[in-house]
Design a protein around this motif. Structure first.
Motif, PDB file in Angstrom:
ATOM      1  N   ARG A 146      89.750  59.960  -2.325  1.00 16.80           N
ATOM      2  CA  ARG A 146      88.736  59.448  -2.194  1.00 16.80           C
ATOM      3  C   ARG A 146      88.462  58.168  -1.378  1.00 16.80           C
ATOM      4  N   ASP A 147      88.572  57.247  -3.040  1.00 19.23           N
ATOM      5  CA  ASP A 147      88.815  56.215  -3.506  1.00 19.23           C
ATOM      6  C   ASP A 147      88.776  54.955  -2.198  1.00 19.23           C
ATOM      7  N   MET A 148      90.662  55.817  -1.542  1.00 22.51           N
ATOM      8  CA  MET A 148      91.132  54.966   0.055  1.00 22.51           C
ATOM      9  C   MET A 148      90.556  54.652   0.702  1.00 22.51           C
ATOM     10  N   VAL A 149      90.038  56.665   1.505  1.00 20.60           N
ATOM     11  CA  VAL A 149      89.781  56.787   2.328  1.00 20.60           C
ATOM     12  C   VAL A 149      88.221  55.891   2.827  1.00 20.60           C
ATOM     13  N   SER A 150      87.108  55.739   1.365  1.00 26.60           N
ATOM     14  CA  SER A 150      86.391  54.791   1.402  1.00 26.60           C
ATOM     15  C   SER A 150      86.614  53.679   1.762  1.00 26.60           C
ATOM     16  N   GLN A 151      87.740  52.994   1.020  1.00 27.91           N
ATOM     17  CA  GLN A 151      87.985  51.637   1.529  1.00 27.91           C
ATOM     18  C   GLN A 151      88.550  51.714   2.633  1.00 27.91           C
ATOM     19  N   TYR A 152      89.554  52.212   3.233  1.00 30.58           N
ATOM     20  CA  TYR A 152      89.734  51.931   4.515  1.00 30.58           C
ATOM     21  C   TYR A 152      89.828  52.687   5.815  1.00 30.58           C
ATOM     22  N   ALA A 153      89.349  53.408   5.482  1.00 33.38           N
ATOM     23  CA  ALA A 153      88.557  54.349   6.604  1.00 33.38           C
ATOM     24  C   ALA A 153      87.117  55.592   6.634  1.00 33.38           C
ATOM     25  N   PRO A 154      86.139  54.563   6.190  1.00 33.59           N
ATOM     26  CA  PRO A 154      84.517  55.511   5.739  1.00 33.59           C
ATOM     27  C   PRO A 154      84.449  56.663   6.440  1.00 33.59           C
ATOM     28  N   GLU A 155      85.101  55.910   7.600  1.00 36.20           N
ATOM     29  CA  GLU A 155      84.179  56.977   8.397  1.00 36.20           C
ATOM     30  C   GLU A 155      85.226  58.264   8.705  1.00 36.20           C
ATOM     31  N   LEU A 156      85.916  59.053   8.244  1.00 33.99           N
ATOM     32  CA  LEU A 156      87.189  59.801   7.622  1.00 33.99           C
ATOM     33  C   LEU A 156      85.936  60.805   6.337  1.00 33.99           C
ATOM     34  N   GLU A 192      98.574  47.629   2.726  1.00 30.48           N
ATOM     35  CA  GLU A 192      98.214  47.262   1.567  1.00 30.48           C
ATOM     36  C   GLU A 192      98.183  48.978   1.099  1.00 30.48           C
ATOM     37  N   LEU A 193      97.418  49.910   2.180  1.00 26.81           N
ATOM     38  CA  LEU A 193      96.552  51.143   1.759  1.00 26.81           C
ATOM     39  C   LEU A 193      97.693  51.740   2.108  1.00 26.81           C
ATOM     40  N   TYR A 194      99.470  51.439   3.089  1.00 31.26           N
ATOM     41  CA  TYR A 194     100.622  51.991   2.952  1.00 31.26           C
ATOM     42  C   TYR A 194     101.006  52.073   1.663  1.00 31.26           C
ATOM     43  N   GLY A 195     100.679  51.284   0.133  1.00 33.35           N
ATOM     44  CA  GLY A 195     101.807  50.436  -0.677  1.00 33.35           C
ATOM     45  C   GLY A 195     100.908  51.469  -1.418  1.00 33.35           C
ATOM     46  N   ARG A 196      98.975  51.960  -1.726  1.00 37.70           N
ATOM     47  CA  ARG A 196      98.187  52.461  -2.947  1.00 37.70           C
ATOM     48  C   ARG A 196      98.896  54.108  -2.354  1.00 37.70           C
ATOM     49  N   ILE A 197      99.337  54.690  -1.280  1.00 36.06           N
ATOM     50  CA  ILE A 197      99.738  55.952  -1.612  1.00 36.06           C
ATOM     51  C   ILE A 197     101.259  55.853  -1.691  1.00 36.06           C
ATOM     52  N   CYS A 198     101.858  55.569  -0.999  1.00 35.25           N
ATOM     53  CA  CYS A 198     103.589  55.557  -1.669  1.00 35.25           C
ATOM     54  C   CYS A 198     103.421  54.924  -3.366  1.00 35.25           C
ATOM     55  N   ARG A 199     102.875  54.507  -3.855  1.00 36.24           N
ATOM     56  CA  ARG A 199     102.496  53.969  -5.360  1.00 36.24           C
ATOM     57  C   ARG A 199     102.107  55.224  -5.958  1.00 36.24           C
ATOM     58  N   SER A 200     101.329  55.862  -5.670  1.00 37.36           N
ATOM     59  CA  SER A 200     100.020  57.502  -6.328  1.00 37.36           C
ATOM     60  C   SER A 200     100.921  58.071  -5.678  1.00 37.36           C
ATOM     61  N   ASP A 252      95.475  45.366  13.630  1.00 42.95           N
ATOM     62  CA  ASP A 252      94.555  46.520  12.756  1.00 42.95           C
ATOM     63  C   ASP A 252      94.003  47.240  12.020  1.00 42.95           C
ATOM     64  N   ASP A 253      92.996  46.798  13.495  1.00 44.93           N
ATOM     65  CA  ASP A 253      91.727  47.745  13.779  1.00 44.93           C
ATOM     66  C   ASP A 253      91.232  49.323  13.543  1.00 44.93           C
ATOM     67  N   GLN A 254      92.794  49.736  13.468  1.00 42.54           N
ATOM     68  CA  GLN A 254      92.841  51.358  13.590  1.00 42.54           C
ATOM     69  C   GLN A 254      94.230  51.947  12.898  1.00 42.54           C
ATOM     70  N   ARG A 255      94.961  51.329  12.489  1.00 43.54           N
ATOM     71  CA  ARG A 255      96.091  51.934  12.066  1.00 43.54           C
ATOM     72  C   ARG A 255      95.567  52.172   9.996  1.00 43.54           C
ATOM     73  N   PRO A 256      95.419  51.439   9.712  1.00 45.88           N
ATOM     74  CA  PRO A 256      94.884  52.663   8.453  1.00 45.88           C
ATOM     75  C   PRO A 256      94.475  53.786   8.626  1.00 45.88           C
TER      76      PRO A 256
END
Ligand code: IFM
Length: 461
Positions: free
Chosen positions: A444-454, A431-439, A366-370
């Protein structure tokens, strides 16, 4: 699609964000946020189909793996439906196993149909809309034994099976997919050097099988509409992004164009016009024209095509991935987010609603999927800004499952599964996909938490 065009942030619904931080990519309020699976890959003990038989032959499946109990969905799909409901999804794509429903020609298994009824009802009970695929690579043994999709009689057989399913389950299914990835099936099974059953190698058979699939699709389309005029019927195509290996080479460019027509266009064009072109044979199938209410789009990767005289078996094409590209596990494919935008543009030319029925990657740790999810959804968002009629996104897959000739080596799940113990664990990408589906958005918070390089790319200062 260049990055600059992907950075404007506005709510396409025109509503005030309210619930989310300012810098946000919003998706339409009625967007389907889904996951996808197929029967043989998750149900377990599908002993009566050609894939089960294939798995028993030594050397056919990587590491000698078998589907076995798979994800044990025949016994308890509901536990995973709970998990996807907890994630906040509102849609799920699953398939019906023909060999369970019709174990002998013309003989239908009421218990199997009841079990599917239970599963579909269980999805509805959790607020999840089902999309049902009628054929996803596997065939009942009796069908395989009499020549499977090579024989024109498959059209009548398929129609009889579809009738039984739609009569019994139709009230629970708003969206039907007749056939999953017909060209992938035809090529893997009939030009795949023995990788998929029946393991034949003949371009002529690829055409014959694809043609029978078109006819079976048309028959199913008309029948489903006759039985359930309120339902939507489509087909799922795997869209391959094929580009010339050397843009300066006319032969590479020509061949990439030919393969694009072969894999992506001719089959889909035939659904519009009813006209069949090589390798589908010639002539017209008048009952085929216009037989799709929506297009399913599966997108995974991009391939580069080099003309190679020494590669006659591969239609003189050496396909490879871009040198230095980010690859997913097992060299399954290049991670190439712009490809989903390109595929959506190709599909949009057919002027029907588009469902992204599969998108994902094998990534056990799971180092690429987020990052994959965020960067692909960003492209989907950009396509929505261009008014492409995208109705939803179904991530492949909800859970690790049996990946055909690659067995259990390639792990596509938002949920990790240990097939031996049946233990499950939600991956961070889940977890990330869940946050996206729910909202219904990416913030920005999601990106900083799961893929800050983006962050710089997606939210430039
Ligand atoms: O697992 C498959 C699925 O059955 C069809 N589309 C591609 C997926 C990943 O390879």
């Amino acid at each position: 699609m260049g990055d600059a065009a992907l950075t404007s942030q506005r709510d396409p619904t025109g509503e005030a964000p309210g619930h989310a931080p300012a810098a946000t990519f919003y998706f339409p309020k009625d967007f389907r946020w889904g996951t996808a699976t197929s029967s043989h890959q998750v149900e377990g003990n599908n002993t009566n189909n050609d894939w089960w038989a294939w798995e028993q032959e030594p050397g056919r499946i990587l590491n000698g793996d078998k589907s076995g109990l798979a994800c044990n969905w025949w016994e308890n799909a509901e536990a995973d439906f709970d998990r996807t409901a907890d994630m906040g999804t509102n849609a799920h794509r699953l398939s019906i196993e023909w060999s369970r429903v019709e174990p002998q020609p013309g003989l239908f298994d009421d218990d199997a149909l009841d079990r599917y009824r239970q599963m579909l009802q269980a999805l509805h009970d959790r607020g999840i809309e089902p999309m049902v695929t009628l054929h996803h690579f596997t065939n009942p043994l009796w069908l395989a034994e009499k020549g499977g999709w090579e024989e024109p009689s498959v059209v009548t057989d398929f129609r009889r099976y579809v009738r039984a399913v739609v009569e019994r389950l139709g009230d629970l299914v708003p969206l039907w997919v007749t056939i999953n990835e017909p060209m992938v099936y035809a090529v893997q099974a009939y030009l795949g050097m023995g990788s998929w059953p029946p393991g034949k190698n003949s371009l002529g058979l690829v055409g014959q099988v694809a043609r029978n699939m078109l006819q079976a699709h048309a028959a199913a389309y008309h029948l489903i509409h006759e039985l359930r005029p309120d339902s939507q019927v489509g087909i799922v195509r795997h869209w391959r992004i094929l580009e010339p290996s050397r843009s300066s080479s006319p032969l590479d460019r020509w061949l990439a164009g030919r393969l694009h027509c072969f894999f992506n266009r001719y089959f889909t064009d035939a659904l519009v016009t009813g006209r069949l072109r090589w390798p589908l044979g010639g002539g017209r199938m008048s009952e085929l024209a216009g037989t799709f209410d929506f297009l399913g789009l599966n997108y995974y990767t991009r391939e580069l095509v080099a003309f190679d005289l020494g590669h006659a078996g591969g239609l003189f094409a050496r396909r490879h991935f871009a040198p230095g590209a980010e690859m997913s596990d097992d060299d399954y494919g290049e991670v190439y987010p712009p490809g989903i935008y390109q595929a959506l543009k190709l599909a949009a030319a057919y002027r029907r609603p588009i469902y992204i029925t599969e998108n994902g990657l094998p990534d056990a740790d799971d180092d690429q999927r987020p990052r994959f999810i965020l960067s692909h959804l960003r492209q989907v968002w950009a396509a929505l800004q261009g008014n492409l009629p995208i109705m939803g996104y179904y991530h492949w897959s909800l859970i690790d499952n049996f990946e055909w000739d690659r067995g259990w080596q390639q792990r596509f799940g938002l949920i990790e599964l240990d097939p031996a113990t049946q233990e499950r664990r939600l991956r961070p990408s889940g977890e990330l996909y869940g946050r996206i589906c729910r909202s219904g958005c990416i913030d920005r918070d999601m990106v900083s938490q799961y893929a800050p390089e983006l962050l710089d790319q997606m939210f430039p200062a």
